[in-house]
Design a protein around this motif. Structure first.
Motif, PDB file in Angstrom:
ATOM      1  N   ASN A  95      60.909 129.179  30.597  1.00 43.59           N
ATOM      2  CA  ASN A  95      59.532 129.661  30.464  1.00 43.59           C
ATOM      3  C   ASN A  95      59.285 130.779  31.470  1.00 43.59           C
ATOM      4  O   ASN A  95      59.949 131.790  31.441  1.00 43.59           O
ATOM      5  CB  ASN A  95      58.564 128.484  30.686  1.00 43.59           C
ATOM      6  CG  ASN A  95      58.711 127.421  29.606  1.00 43.59           C
ATOM      7  OD1 ASN A  95      58.453 127.669  28.450  1.00 43.59           O
ATOM      8  ND2 ASN A  95      59.136 126.206  30.002  1.00 43.59           N
ATOM      9  N   PHE A  96      58.349 130.571  32.400  1.00 43.26           N
ATOM     10  CA  PHE A  96      58.051 131.519  33.474  1.00 43.26           C
ATOM     11  C   PHE A  96      57.331 130.735  34.564  1.00 43.26           C
ATOM     12  O   PHE A  96      56.787 129.651  34.325  1.00 43.26           O
ATOM     13  CB  PHE A  96      57.228 132.709  32.974  1.00 43.26           C
ATOM     14  CG  PHE A  96      55.988 132.319  32.216  1.00 43.26           C
ATOM     15  CD1 PHE A  96      54.758 132.208  32.853  1.00 43.26           C
ATOM     16  CD2 PHE A  96      56.057 132.050  30.855  1.00 43.26           C
ATOM     17  CE1 PHE A  96      53.621 131.831  32.150  1.00 43.26           C
ATOM     18  CE2 PHE A  96      54.917 131.684  30.144  1.00 43.26           C
ATOM     19  CZ  PHE A  96      53.697 131.577  30.793  1.00 43.26           C
ATOM     20  N   ALA A  97      57.298 131.276  35.769  1.00 49.59           N
ATOM     21  CA  ALA A  97      56.863 130.502  36.923  1.00 49.59           C
ATOM     22  C   ALA A  97      55.428 130.004  36.805  1.00 49.59           C
ATOM     23  O   ALA A  97      55.136 128.834  37.099  1.00 49.59           O
ATOM     24  CB  ALA A  97      57.028 131.338  38.196  1.00 49.59           C
ATOM     25  N   LEU A  98      54.496 130.847  36.378  1.00 41.66           N
ATOM     26  CA  LEU A  98      53.098 130.433  36.310  1.00 41.66           C
ATOM     27  C   LEU A  98      52.875 129.338  35.274  1.00 41.66           C
ATOM     28  O   LEU A  98      51.919 128.565  35.374  1.00 41.66           O
ATOM     29  CB  LEU A  98      52.197 131.636  36.015  1.00 41.66           C
ATOM     30  CG  LEU A  98      52.094 132.665  37.148  1.00 41.66           C
ATOM     31  CD1 LEU A  98      51.209 133.843  36.721  1.00 41.66           C
ATOM     32  CD2 LEU A  98      51.561 132.037  38.434  1.00 41.66           C
ATOM     33  N   PHE A  99      53.755 129.232  34.291  1.00 42.08           N
ATOM     34  CA  PHE A  99      53.685 128.131  33.328  1.00 42.08           C
ATOM     35  C   PHE A  99      53.835 126.796  34.055  1.00 42.08           C
ATOM     36  O   PHE A  99      53.108 125.831  33.779  1.00 42.08           O
ATOM     37  CB  PHE A  99      54.787 128.304  32.282  1.00 42.08           C
ATOM     38  CG  PHE A  99      54.866 127.181  31.280  1.00 42.08           C
ATOM     39  CD1 PHE A  99      54.132 127.209  30.120  1.00 42.08           C
ATOM     40  CD2 PHE A  99      55.710 126.095  31.510  1.00 42.08           C
ATOM     41  CE1 PHE A  99      54.211 126.170  29.189  1.00 42.08           C
ATOM     42  CE2 PHE A  99      55.800 125.057  30.598  1.00 42.08           C
ATOM     43  CZ  PHE A  99      55.044 125.100  29.429  1.00 42.08           C
ATOM     44  N   ASP A 100      54.782 126.719  34.984  1.00 40.13           N
ATOM     45  CA  ASP A 100      55.009 125.482  35.732  1.00 40.13           C
ATOM     46  C   ASP A 100      53.838 125.169  36.655  1.00 40.13           C
ATOM     47  O   ASP A 100      53.447 124.016  36.808  1.00 40.13           O
ATOM     48  CB  ASP A 100      56.291 125.619  36.560  1.00 40.13           C
ATOM     49  CG  ASP A 100      57.304 124.526  36.273  1.00 40.13           C
ATOM     50  OD1 ASP A 100      57.092 123.732  35.341  1.00 40.13           O
ATOM     51  OD2 ASP A 100      58.327 124.481  36.985  1.00 40.13           O
ATOM     52  N   LEU A 101      53.292 126.193  37.303  1.00 39.47           N
ATOM     53  CA  LEU A 101      52.159 125.968  38.199  1.00 39.47           C
ATOM     54  C   LEU A 101      50.929 125.531  37.414  1.00 39.47           C
ATOM     55  O   LEU A 101      50.206 124.623  37.845  1.00 39.47           O
ATOM     56  CB  LEU A 101      51.872 127.236  39.009  1.00 39.47           C
ATOM     57  CG  LEU A 101      50.766 127.130  40.059  1.00 39.47           C
ATOM     58  CD1 LEU A 101      51.011 125.977  41.025  1.00 39.47           C
ATOM     59  CD2 LEU A 101      50.636 128.455  40.817  1.00 39.47           C
ATOM     60  N   ALA A 102      50.684 126.144  36.266  1.00 34.71           N
ATOM     61  CA  ALA A 102      49.567 125.717  35.418  1.00 34.71           C
ATOM     62  C   ALA A 102      49.775 124.281  34.947  1.00 34.71           C
ATOM     63  O   ALA A 102      48.824 123.479  34.907  1.00 34.71           O
ATOM     64  CB  ALA A 102      49.419 126.656  34.221  1.00 34.71           C
TER      65      ALA A 102
END
Length: 378
Positions: A265-272
């Motif tokens: 995915n991408f990093a902000l996906f994990d943080l969200a």
């Protein structure tokens, strides 16, 4: 398919028979005889309450091990191997993740009939949030801060991992639809390869529903998502998937667990996802709409920001992404419950309460306030 001899976490915060039979002592003992590092007797200490697979802690002469069993329709040897290769990469980069055991064939995956198994070393530290359900917020902001910091460390370690996307949609946290320019067209193109989901959606006005839940956020955030750097992500960053140094307010994360939902995915996906899992009390939504824990959300973000600084543009993306981050996984749950466990009630709950209900909550006063706070945090 289920076994009433022990109970699992239900979708509405209740205790319910698990989807799969519990691991038996004879089954586990026979399995572990194929692992050269394990000899002598074994004894099951604890059964996991997680419903989507069967897992247990096992006492052996080599120490306590964690054994997990999947049905082959959920994880094949190949798709489980995708998770294990990501774990191996992260461990090589210094991430504190329990090691995987290898069997006599030098594989970290064992298959027996319709079942697929994995065995892990026991995590270091204490399982502080073991009984917490994935949508139950934690109460300690200091723990949320440390969880955010560890997530940033995982993303640093994952930066040079370049494997292709997962070869399954079942119970995997992907971002295909929310990154697509036309999510309805993208899902339409996927459905011939996802017959279980296609069969369920025939009785739903899904094109209309998906458009309605995406419309307020997707046109704004999708161009920014298209520019995000690809990154393999954990996909289920909840404190119950972390071990802790102790039970004090100053406890730090000692080990990271459960990469079953990981994907490209991408990093902000994990943080969200971390905010969605830890900072919103979704199980209370039927009773009131004031379910946000903004202090936990800010602590997660602050811990992350300390290790991987976030720009104002990142915070804007994060806020616009949060109402949509669950979409692909919600559809995978619908597919799982409809096609694999054949539970119409759970499939409907995943559609109505998870897919549609979570997105709708962000239109409420409290949902809007959470998003404003994320955008405007210092």
């Amino acid at each position: 398919m289920n076994d009433p001899t022990h109970l699992a976490h239900g979708l509405v915060g209740d205790n319910t028979p698990p989807d799969w039979p519990a691991l038996g002592a004879d089954e586990v003992g026979d399995l572990l005889r194929d692992y050269p590092s394990v000899t002598g007797p074994t004894r099951i200490r604890w059964h996991s309450p997680r419903p989507l697979s069967a897992a247990c802690l096992v006492e052996t002469d080599a120490g306590v091990l964690f054994v997990k069993r999947h049905h082959h329709r959920v994880r094949t040897a190949a798709t489980l191997g995708e998770e294990h290769r990501f774990i191996a990469h992260l461990r090589d980069r210094g991430m504190p993740i329990p090691g995987l055991l290898r069997n006599v064939e030098r594989s970290t995956v064992s298959t027996r009939g319709e079942w697929v198994y994995e065995a892990h070393q026991c995590a270091a530290g204490i399982d502080l949030y073991r009984e917490l359900i994935s949508w139950e917020p934690l109460s300690a902001c200091s723990h949320a801060f440390n969880a955010g910091s560890m997530l940033a460390g995982l993303h640093h370690a994952a930066t040079d991992y370049h494997a292709a996307q997962r070869n399954t949609h079942i119970l995997v946290a992907r971002s295909d639809l929310i990154q697509a320019a036309d999510p309805v067209a993208t899902l339409t193109a996927q459905l011939p390869q996802r017959p279980g989901l296609e069969h369920y959606l025939r009785d739903r006005h899904w094109q209309h529903d998906l458009h309605e839940l995406l419309a307020p956020w997707h046109p704004v955030v999708q161009p920014a998502l298209a520019r995000q750097l690809p990154l393999w992500t954990h996909g289920d960053w909840h404190v119950s998937n972390l071990y802790w140094s102790d039970d004090s307010a100053s406890a730090t994360v000692s080990n990271v667990l459960d990469f079953g939902l990981c994907a490209r995915n991408f990093a902000l996906f994990d943080l969200a996802t971390a905010i969605e899992r830890n900072a919103i009390a979704w199980l209370e939504l039927d009773h009131h709409t004031d379910i946000a824990h903004p202090d936990i959300a800010h602590a997660l973000i602050d811990g992350y920001h300390q290790q991987r600084p976030l720009t104002q543009a990142d915070r804007d993306v994060l806020a616009n992404l949060l109402p949509l981050v669950h979409v692909d996984f919600a559809l995978s749950e619908i597919e799982y419950y409809h096609a694999i466990t054949q539970s119409p009630a759970n499939a409907d709950l995943a559609y109505d309460a998870f897919l549609c209900g979570h997105a709708a909550w962000f239109h409420t006063r409290h949902g809007q306030a959470l998003l404003r706070g994320i955008r405007n945090a210092d």
